[in-house]
Enzyme design. Structure first.
Site, PDB file in Angstrom:
ATOM      1  N   LYS A 133       1.643  -3.270   6.238  1.00  0.00           N
ATOM      2  CA  LYS A 133       1.782  -2.916   4.924  1.00  0.00           C
ATOM      3  C   LYS A 133       3.304  -2.776   4.837  1.00  0.00           C
ATOM      4  CE  LYS A 133      -2.147  -3.983   3.127  1.00  0.00           C
ATOM      5  NZ  LYS A 133      -2.542  -4.772   2.537  1.00  0.00           N
TER       6      LYS A 133
ATOM      7  N   SER B 100       0.766  -1.196   0.109  1.00  0.00           N
ATOM      8  CA  SER B 100       0.091  -0.015  -0.003  1.00  0.00           C
ATOM      9  C   SER B 100       0.974   1.324  -0.011  1.00  0.00           C
ATOM     10  CB  SER B 100      -0.854   0.066   1.226  1.00  0.00           C
ATOM     11  OG  SER B 100      -1.578   1.306   1.343  1.00  0.00           O
TER      12      SER B 100
ATOM     13  N   TYR C 175      -2.132  -0.563  10.637  1.00  0.00           N
ATOM     14  CA  TYR C 175      -2.277  -0.771   8.982  1.00  0.00           C
ATOM     15  C   TYR C 175      -0.865  -0.594   8.575  1.00  0.00           C
ATOM     16  CZ  TYR C 175      -4.012  -0.743   4.392  1.00  0.00           C
ATOM     17  OH  TYR C 175      -4.242  -0.649   3.090  1.00  0.00           O
TER      18      TYR C 175
END
Length: 270
Positions: free
Chosen positions: A160, A143, A156
């Protein structure tokens, strides 16, 4: 596909919606046999209906379960005629908010799906990709959040960044096997992950992003980048102008990026 040419195959996790669905349909239309994998049986059937007839199969898979990975890939290999040329390790979830306020279950679920699920997928797919090498590919979805650390997305981002680290390690580790390993680093893509409504703002993450002037790209720009990744030899592939720009800035102007993240950031509760 010309006579005598072997049909190539790709296994796509998160194939019931969003990026996974778009990629599955795109590859099927170009003659690839596609394995659509997800926990959402109804969503997989919708993807299958959009794919080219006879060019796809569905496989229920919770990426957190290593045994389910082994079963799903074995079943797909049979359906694909005994070969797997590419695995798109794409399934993932996103939750945001201040790290101090996130509960244990929320963080654990992200770690299990976004990080452990990608590791299990890499382990389970290695033997199949080694058989079709050279030219086989493991593509992991990271991402923009794996390029820069953004406020409100700490856990998060950690998953990633982990996917990018795994990708770089396997690029070296699997080179002697002839397997290409790469990551996909999209910016904000218009999928369900940014469509959830935030209870405090009563807005979706997409609405908040657009109000902030942040680029949100349609999902249909992703498959062509995945196609390039499956046929290319780069290590990381960005999707969207913002992701490309911020990757450049993080590499060459890290102090500026750090200052901007502290001042405004691009974090939203997703």
């Amino acid at each position: 596909m010309s006579a005598g040419e072997t049909r190539r195959s790709i296994f796509v996790t998160g194939g019931a919606s969003g990026i996974g669905r778009a990629v599955a349909v795109f590859f099927s239309e170009r003659g690839w046999f596609v394995g659509i994998a997800d926990i959402d049986a109804a969503g997989m059937q919708e993807t299958l209906a959009q794919a080219k007839d006879g060019c796809a199969s569905t496989h229920e898979l919770d990426v957190r379960d290593k045994r389910q990975w082994e079963t799903a890939l074995a079943d797909f290999a049979k359906a694909a005629g005994g070969r797997i040329d590419a695995v798109f390790n794409n399934a993932g979830i996103g939750d945001g908010g201040a790290l101090a306020d996130q509960d244990e279950d929320e963080i654990t679920r992200m770690l299990d799906i976004n990080m452990k699920g990608v590791i299990w997928g890499a382990q389970a797919s290695h033997k199949y990709l080694a058989e079709t090498a050279p030219g086989s590919v493991l593509l992991n979805t990271a991402s923009l959040a794996g390029i820069i650390g953004s406020p409100g997305l700490a856990a998060y981002c950690a998953t990633k960044w982990g996917v990018r680290g795994l990708t770089e390690s396997l690029d070296a580790e699997w080179a002697e096997d002839g397997i290409t390993v790469a990551s996909l680093c999209p910016g904000f893509i218009d999928t369900a992950i940014i469509g959830k409504v935030n209870e405090e703002s009563n807005q979706t993450a997409k609405e908040t992003l657009l109000e902030q002037g942040v680029e949100v790209n349609p999902v249909d720009i992703v498959p062509e980048v995945v196609w390039r990744a499956v046929h290319g030899d780069d290590l990381h592939y960005t999707v969207g102008k913002m992701a490309k720009r911020l990757r450049f800035m993080q590499r060459w102007l890290p102090g500026m990026v750090r200052k901007e993240m502290r001042k405004t950031g691009i974090g939203v509760e997703i």
